[in-house]
Scaffold this motif. Structure first.
Motif, PDB file in Angstrom:
ATOM      1  N   ARG A 199      60.963 -26.915  79.260  1.00 35.86           N
ATOM      2  CA  ARG A 199      60.402 -28.241  79.003  1.00 35.86           C
ATOM      3  C   ARG A 199      60.322 -28.514  77.493  1.00 35.86           C
ATOM      4  NH1 ARG A 199      57.769 -30.490  83.523  1.00 35.86           N
ATOM      5  NH2 ARG A 199      57.685 -29.058  85.319  1.00 35.86           N
ATOM      6  N   ASP A 200      59.922 -27.509  76.715  1.00 33.86           N
ATOM      7  CA  ASP A 200      59.809 -27.710  75.272  1.00 33.86           C
ATOM      8  C   ASP A 200      61.177 -27.941  74.634  1.00 33.86           C
ATOM      9  OD1 ASP A 200      57.097 -27.404  75.473  1.00 33.86           O
ATOM     10  OD2 ASP A 200      57.095 -25.276  74.897  1.00 33.86           O
ATOM     11  N   LEU A 201      62.184 -27.168  75.080  1.00 34.50           N
ATOM     12  CA  LEU A 201      63.519 -27.322  74.502  1.00 34.50           C
ATOM     13  C   LEU A 201      64.118 -28.688  74.823  1.00 34.50           C
ATOM     14  CD1 LEU A 201      65.059 -23.781  75.146  1.00 34.50           C
ATOM     15  CD2 LEU A 201      64.388 -24.764  72.945  1.00 34.50           C
ATOM     16  N   ALA A 214      62.439 -31.365  75.482  1.00 33.37           N
ATOM     17  CA  ALA A 214      61.684 -32.378  74.740  1.00 33.37           C
ATOM     18  C   ALA A 214      62.165 -32.476  73.288  1.00 33.37           C
ATOM     19  CB  ALA A 214      60.194 -32.057  74.778  1.00 33.37           C
ATOM     20  N   ASP A 215      62.483 -31.332  72.668  1.00 33.50           N
ATOM     21  CA  ASP A 215      62.963 -31.323  71.290  1.00 33.50           C
ATOM     22  C   ASP A 215      64.431 -31.706  71.180  1.00 33.50           C
ATOM     23  OD1 ASP A 215      60.453 -30.525  70.537  1.00 33.50           O
ATOM     24  OD2 ASP A 215      60.954 -28.386  70.493  1.00 33.50           O
ATOM     25  N   ASN A 216      65.211 -31.370  72.202  1.00 37.91           N
ATOM     26  CA  ASN A 216      66.654 -31.628  72.160  1.00 37.91           C
ATOM     27  C   ASN A 216      67.101 -32.137  73.525  1.00 37.91           C
ATOM     28  OD1 ASN A 216      69.365 -31.742  71.574  1.00 37.91           O
ATOM     29  ND2 ASN A 216      69.659 -29.510  71.491  1.00 37.91           N
TER      30      ASN A 216
END
Length: 416
Positions: free
Chosen positions: A172-174, A176-178
């Motif tokens: 989810r974080d990756l 969201a960033d990319n």
């Protein structure tokens, strides 16, 4: 010489004490081992845990969690992601038996009535949450030191859920960033690789029974007890130990040929008795040899030859009566078997300690070397360690026979 061979063979077959220690004793003890250790392997087998799965609104929004739980329970899915009840492609080891419930209240009720050991829920962020019944969690904690199947299954389930949650959070974080990573096939493939950080490999020729060591330590003890046959063959050829020895001393057949006939008859009886014990262990007790039964037969023949050579040396010791020499056939195997691991976990630990820290003592222990014959069959792909151990036993046999011949050669009688 042939008549002496046949006579010795008949004498050995009529020796009830020898038949008991070489045939009955190994069979009885093997049966006890099978009864004591037969269920130990099952206790280490991972068995699925009954889990209630709360399929609420959060669950329906987390399709990946649903697929993950299906994988843990061994279920397959069709191409349209619909569940196929009862379908198992290749179940192998599955960790849970999932039962769907509609609400958290129903899951807690399942824990209360004992139909489930725990339940799984999905939180608002899509993470899986595992809840165990207090009784299950307490019993698993107490059994963790003993490695019970339920404790191992709970630990594995907790690790799997932890890995899922960490992977989900990182994904989810990756994204969201990319956001472009979501359309990359290599990105999703790399996420799947995290589940392969550990894998099971097989280091031995095949997967042996964990309790096989005790059975082969028993064979080592029974093998040494076989030296009683050759002790009897030697003492009955000595004029100062029996009336039969007196008559055989004045017989036209030379002492060397008498001893050779007695040795061969003793070797035949010892090898046959040990082969009976090996067959019982293999086919009745179910201790597999990985398809190397011919090598096991060679091991028994080699070990019985060494035992008869050992008995020849003891039988030739001057100044000891026949009863004392026969007493040594029980005392020596019982003592040496302590250091080969026959008497339980402590003896196994002691055997491993000696082999690791004092290998010379393990090398000169005949019981340990007989046990090593079967270890070599079980735990090595190559036959080189097995042949090396055979060479060690044959070298022992040569030393025993040379010592016995020297002692017999020096014996003289003032009168008959």
């Amino acid at each position: 010489m042939w008549s002496t061979f046949v006579m010795t063979l008949k004498t050995n077959l009529r020796d009830r004490s020898a038949l008991f220690w070489l045939i009955v004793f190994p069979l009885v003890l093997s049966t006890l081992f099978a009864g004591m250790f037969g269920n130990l392997a099952d206790s280490y087998e991972i068995k699925p845990i009954a889990m209630a799965v709360v399929e609420d609104a959060n669950w329906k929004d987390a399709s990946v969690a649903s697929s993950f739980v299906d994988a843990l329970s061994g279920k397959t899915r069709t191409s349209d992601e619909s569940e196929t009840p009862g379908a198992h492609a290749d179940p192998g080891i599955h960790l849970i038996d999932a039962t769907a419930v509609d609400s958290l209240t129903q899951a807690r009720a399942a824990l209360a009535d004992g139909t489930a050991d725990g339940y799984l829920t999905v939180d608002s962020e899509g993470g899986l949450r595992l809840t165990l019944a207090s009784t299950v969690a307490g019993s698993a904690k107490d059994a963790m030191s003993s490695g019970s199947s339920k404790a191992v299954a709970i630990a594995a389930l907790g690790n799997a859920i932890g890995l899922y949650n960490r992977t989900d959070a990182v994904t989810r974080d990756l994204i969201a960033d990319n956001p472009q990573a979501a359309v990359s096939r290599s990105f999703w493939t790399s996420l799947g690789d995290t589940a392969g950080m550990t894998r099971e490999i097989q280091l031995t020729n095949f997967k042996p029974d964990a309790m096989a060591r005790y059975f082969y330590a028993l064979l080592g003890m029974a093998c040494l007890m076989a030296m009683g046959y050759s002790i009897t063959a030697v003492t009955t050829a000595q004029a100062n130990l029996s009336a039969l020895g007196l008559r055989r001393t004045v017989a036209p057949l030379g002492r060397g040929r008498q001893l050779m006939a007695g040795f061969l008859a003793s070797w035949l009886c010892a090898a046959t008795s040990l082969l009976i014990a090996l067959s019982y262990i293999r086919y009745v007790c179910g201790i597999a040899l990985g398809g190397r039964e011919p090598a096991a037969v060679i091991a028994v023949i080699t070990a019985s030859f060494m035992a008869c050579a050992f008995g020849t040396m003891i039988g030739a010791i001057p100044g000891l009566t026949h009863s004392v020499k026969m007493g040594l056939t029980s005392a020596i195997p019982c003592a040496l078997s302590l250091f080969s691991g026959l008497y339980g976990a402590f003896a196994m630990s002691l055997s491993e300690l000696i082999t690791r820290d004092a290998p010379v003592l393990a090398l000169i222990n005949p019981a340990q070397q007989v046990t090593n014959l079967f270890y070599d069959i079980l735990y090595f792909d190559s036959y080189r360690p097995f042949l090396t151990t055979c060479g060690i036993l044959l070298a022992m046999s040569a030393v025993f026979l040379i010592a016995g011949v020297i002692m017999l050669k020096e014996q003289r009688y003032e009168h008959l």
